[in-house]
Scaffold this motif. Structure first.
Motif, short mmCIF file in Angstrom:
data_model
loop_
_atom_site.label_atom_id
_atom_site.label_comp_id
_atom_site.label_asym_id
_atom_site.label_seq_id
_atom_site.Cartn_x
_atom_site.Cartn_y
_atom_site.Cartn_z
N PHE A 90 -9.52 8.21 2.33
CA PHE A 90 -10.16 7.43 1.27
C PHE A 90 -9.13 6.92 0.26
N GLU A 91 -8.27 7.84 -0.21
CA GLU A 91 -7.34 7.48 -1.28
C GLU A 91 -6.28 6.48 -0.82
N PHE A 92 -5.94 6.50 0.47
CA PHE A 92 -4.93 5.58 0.98
C PHE A 92 -5.37 4.13 0.82
N ILE A 93 -6.67 3.89 0.89
CA ILE A 93 -7.16 2.52 0.73
C ILE A 93 -7.81 2.30 -0.64
N GLY A 94 -7.54 3.23 -1.58
CA GLY A 94 -7.92 3.00 -2.96
C GLY A 94 -9.30 3.43 -3.36
N PHE A 95 -9.96 4.28 -2.56
CA PHE A 95 -11.31 4.75 -2.89
C PHE A 95 -11.23 6.21 -3.32
N TYR A 134 -9.01 0.07 10.05
CA TYR A 134 -8.31 0.85 9.03
C TYR A 134 -6.84 0.42 9.05
N PRO A 135 -6.19 0.38 7.89
CA PRO A 135 -4.79 -0.07 7.86
C PRO A 135 -3.89 0.79 8.75
N SER A 136 -2.92 0.16 9.39
CA SER A 136 -1.98 0.88 10.24
C SER A 136 -1.18 1.87 9.39
N CYS A 137 -1.02 3.07 9.92
CA CYS A 137 -0.37 4.12 9.14
C CYS A 137 0.06 5.29 10.04
N LYS A 138 0.90 6.14 9.48
CA LYS A 138 1.25 7.41 10.10
C LYS A 138 0.69 8.53 9.23
N ILE A 139 0.02 9.49 9.87
CA ILE A 139 -0.64 10.56 9.15
C ILE A 139 -0.02 11.90 9.55
N HIS A 140 0.61 12.55 8.60
CA HIS A 140 1.25 13.86 8.84
C HIS A 140 0.34 14.95 8.27
N LEU A 141 0.05 15.95 9.10
CA LEU A 141 -0.84 17.04 8.67
C LEU A 141 -0.12 18.37 8.82
N LYS A 160 -2.28 20.16 3.81
CA LYS A 160 -1.72 18.97 3.15
C LYS A 160 -1.68 17.81 4.14
N VAL A 161 -2.02 16.63 3.66
CA VAL A 161 -2.01 15.41 4.47
C VAL A 161 -1.20 14.34 3.74
N LYS A 162 -0.20 13.80 4.43
CA LYS A 162 0.60 12.69 3.90
C LYS A 162 0.35 11.46 4.77
N ILE A 163 0.04 10.35 4.15
CA ILE A 163 -0.23 9.11 4.88
C ILE A 163 0.77 8.04 4.44
N PHE A 164 1.48 7.48 5.42
CA PHE A 164 2.51 6.48 5.16
C PHE A 164 2.10 5.15 5.79
N MET A 169 0.85 -1.19 0.00
CA MET A 169 0.00 0.00 0.00
C MET A 169 0.89 1.25 0.00
N PRO A 170 0.90 2.03 -1.10
CA PRO A 170 1.81 3.17 -1.21
C PRO A 170 1.37 4.35 -0.35
N ALA A 171 2.34 5.23 -0.08
CA ALA A 171 2.01 6.48 0.62
C ALA A 171 1.17 7.37 -0.29
N THR A 172 0.37 8.23 0.33
CA THR A 172 -0.46 9.14 -0.46
C THR A 172 -0.29 10.57 0.07
N ILE A 173 -0.52 11.52 -0.82
CA ILE A 173 -0.52 12.94 -0.46
C ILE A 173 -1.81 13.56 -0.97
N SER A 174 -2.52 14.23 -0.09
CA SER A 174 -3.75 14.93 -0.48
C SER A 174 -3.70 16.35 0.05
N SER A 175 -4.42 17.24 -0.59
CA SER A 175 -4.42 18.62 -0.12
C SER A 175 -5.76 19.28 -0.43
N ALA A 176 -5.97 20.44 0.19
CA ALA A 176 -7.21 21.20 -0.01
C ALA A 176 -6.90 22.68 0.18
N PRO A 177 -7.61 23.55 -0.55
CA PRO A 177 -7.32 24.98 -0.47
C PRO A 177 -7.99 25.63 0.73
N GLY A 178 -7.55 26.86 1.00
CA GLY A 178 -8.30 27.70 1.92
C GLY A 178 -9.50 28.28 1.19
N LYS A 179 -10.18 29.20 1.85
CA LYS A 179 -11.33 29.84 1.21
C LYS A 179 -11.53 31.23 1.79
#
Length: 319
Positions: free
Chosen positions: A121-126, A89-96, A37-41, A1-11
């Motif tokens: 969601f994306e970390f587990i392929g959804f 949920y799969p074991s992981c480290k979540i950096h925010l 930004k959120v990185k999940i390993f 299961m690869p690491a993922t990076i997700s992000s979202a803007p301000g408003k």
């Protein structure tokens, strides 16, 4: 299961704050110049659910089980597991991390919520839809703000300018031209709950007067949407300043905000107003690209704690 990076803007809300609570429309736009930004390993070799949240900016480094039930990170995990109908949920480290100032009216909490939910969601392929992201982030916003309008999670999840009105589907707005806005932080922390409660108290005492204000603001919002769509800079600026006069009338402005708006209007702004809850926080000033840097510096020279020069583009990035 690869690491993922997700992000979202301000408003930022450019028209209709406060009136939106009373059923009127409002316009909000994403601020992609500032993002969460959120990185999940993945944690390899661990069979049980071991999830670690690391958020250096709020001095947080805790396991999932250590978080209180009302913590927004725990709510996010609960909502994702509930939606997917999973118990583990799969074991992981979540950096925010985030470049969005906290308590500034720029949607920092909603941006973190959207980025975290998207990452989970994306970390587990959804691949979640924008609607799902907004819906689940709203559940976290309830914990933050009590009875939020839903505008923050909506504009951030869709990453598009929106016309928002309670109990109606959001309308995506297509700008007819690029608009340059300078956001200036007064340095005074804005408490949205207090501002909203104060407006409600005054509304209860003077309902007819305040309903008239809200109706006028609603009319301004509809006109502003048209001006954005046709790319009319000068008229949009004029409407912005009129909106501010009504925000003054309902008692949510502040001397520090008025000072920054006066500076902006004397130094190249086409119009300006407070943005968000008021009683502090930010102003926004519509300007031209060629005057944005000068205007930003003048605001900094005259009391702004920080500024952001943002561009509302004709085509918004679909991230």
């Amino acid at each position: 299961m690869p690491a993922t990076i997700s992000s979202a803007p301000g408003k930022t809300i450019i028209f209709g704050e406060h009136a939106v609570v009373y059923g009127q429309p409002a316009i909000a736009i994403p601020v992609n110049e500032r993002r969460a930004k959120v990185k999940i390993f993945p944690v390899i070799g661990v069979s049980t659910e071991q999830i670690q949240f690391i958020a250096p900016q709020i001095q947080l480094d805790k396991e999932y089980e250590e978080l209180c039930p009302s913590h927004p990170f725990k709510i996010a995990m609960y909502e994702v597991k509930k939606f997917l109908n999973i118990t583990q949920y799969p074991s992981c480290k979540i950096h925010l991390t985030s470049t969005i100032p906290i308590s500034s009216g720029l949607g920092s909490s909603a941006a973190i919520s959207v980025a975290l939910i998207k990452g989970l969601f994306e970390f587990i392929g959804f691949q979640p839809t924008k609607e799902i992201l907004s819906q689940l982030a709203y559940q976290i916003e309830i914990e933050f703000h009590g009875h939020p309008s839903g505008i923050d999670n909506s504009v951030i999840a869709f990453n598009r300018p929106i016309l928002f009105q309670k109990e109606k589907d959001i309308e995506l707005i297509e700008p007819g031209d690029a608009f340059v806005i300078v956001i200036a932080d007064s340095g005074i922390i804005s408490n949205t709950k207090i501002a909203v409660a104060g407006v409600r108290e005054r509304w209860l005492i003077n309902r007819n007067e305040y309903e008239a204000y809200f109706n006028k603001i609603g009319e301004l919002v509809i006109q502003a949407k048209k001006e954005i769509e046709i790319g009319n800079h000068s008229e949009l600026g004029r409407l912005m300043s009129i909106n501010q006069k009504f925000l003054q009338k309902i008692g949510v402005s502040h001397p520090s905000l008025e000072n920054l708006m006066n500076i902006a209007n004397k130094n190249g702004a086409l119009g300006s107003k407070l943005s968000g809850g008021g009683l502090g926080g930010n102003i926004i000033a519509l300007t031209r690209l060629e005057t944005a840097d000068y205007l930003s510096q003048e605001l900094l020279n005259n009391g702004a704690a920080q500024t952001i020069i943002m561009t509302l583009k004709k085509e918004i990035e679909n991230e």
